[in-house]
Design an enzyme around this catalytic site. Sequence first.
Site, PDB file in Angstrom:
ATOM      1  N   HIS A 209       0.818  -1.218   0.000  1.00 14.00           N
ATOM      2  CA  HIS A 209       0.000   0.000   0.000  1.00 14.00           C
ATOM      3  C   HIS A 209       0.857   1.276   0.000  1.00 14.00           C
ATOM      4  CE1 HIS A 209      -3.422  -2.591   1.054  1.00 14.00           C
ATOM      5  NE2 HIS A 209      -2.730  -3.042   2.081  1.00 14.00           N
TER       6      HIS A 209
HETATM    7  O1  RIB Z   1      -5.292  -0.071   4.582  1.00  9.96           O
HETATM    8  C1  RIB Z   1      -3.888  -0.067   4.382  1.00  9.96           C
HETATM    9  C2  RIB Z   1      -3.239   0.980   5.213  1.00  9.96           C
HETATM   10  O2  RIB Z   1      -3.482   0.706   6.586  1.00  9.96           O
HETATM   11  C3  RIB Z   1      -1.698   0.998   5.070  1.00  9.96           C
HETATM   12  O3  RIB Z   1      -1.231   2.304   5.263  1.00  9.96           O
HETATM   13  C4  RIB Z   1      -1.247   0.111   6.179  1.00  9.96           C
HETATM   14  O4  RIB Z   1       0.068   0.439   6.624  1.00  9.96           O
HETATM   15  C5  RIB Z   1      -2.251   0.460   7.247  1.00  9.96           C
HETATM   16  O5  RIB Z   1      -1.808   1.651   7.890  1.00  9.96           O
END
Ligand code: RIB
Length: 314
Positions: free
Chosen positions: A244
């Site tokens: 992500h």
């Molecule tokens: O949903 C994904 C996000 O939530 C990413 O930033 C992961 O690190 C968590 O913080």
Amino acid sequence: MTSPRRIIIDTDPGQDDAVAILLALASPEEIDVLGITAVAGNVPLPLTERNARIVCELAGRPDIRVFAGCDAPLKRKLVTAEHVHGKTGLDGPVLQMPEMPLQAVHGVDFIVETLRAEPPGTVTLCPLGPLTNIAAALIRAPEIAGRIREIVLMGGAYFEVGNITPAAEFNIYVDPEAADIVFKCGAPITVMPLDVTHQALVTKPRNEAFRALGTPVGVAVAEMTDFFERFDREKYGSAGAPLHDPCVTAYLLRPDLFAGRHVNVEIETEGRLTTGMTVADWWRVSGRAPNATFMGRLDADGFFELLTERLGRL
Ligand code: RIB
Ligand code: CA
């Protein structure tokens, strides 16, 4: 040769946050990290600030200033994600405890003071976790909104729907009131939602390429993504863990790897079933003014080529 983009990374490490920070620190010609502010999210603040320092030392950058920010959302109880990231938030590799200091200044003060001190339009904010620190800074000093060059954040979801509830992505869900303040602040916003981050899957060959770097960073990244892949494989049956947060850093380096739309995005803060949802007006039916570039497509091979090459520099 343009001068490096000056950024503040706001983060809740988290293995994927760690990779995003490593990618930034591996690219000093294009990115100047003014500081890293930790926020409570994946794990509580004492762990996220410690993990941020662990990652800086792993990158050989104990000079980076790391600040602790908010330890809870603006109005709600903290929701964490140990089930994804493990108890420490960086489960997977065995990592050294940090020796570099935590800065004494509060993370929110650092954000406000930096934006006040630097010329308008020269600092980019890169939130990788819940938006509590950013919102707290905007509440304390509303005038900073006009001084922010761009907010490039990981959060939200539209066609890909939610990962912590059926409607909401984790970062927005943890502090929807903060997200609402940020999305309404008027600064240019670029969003990396699950719609693109779920295209950044660490397949076996991609994980092997990290490991084949043979460096402490390469091996640690392979072990981190191995760890949090197990959760996503069970949940989505996906071919690997979604990276992500590194989408934020990759966008700063190679915006051409991404495609999206400038649309209106509002945050649901009262929905019985939909609190934390990013309501992206993708088909422009609401008549509400566009306020964010919401990404929908990623060149995944190009992303992993960039990421692996840069990690190899550390
Ligand atoms: O949903 C994904 C996000 O939530 C990413 O930033 C992961 O690190 C968590 O913080
Ligand atoms: Ca994160």
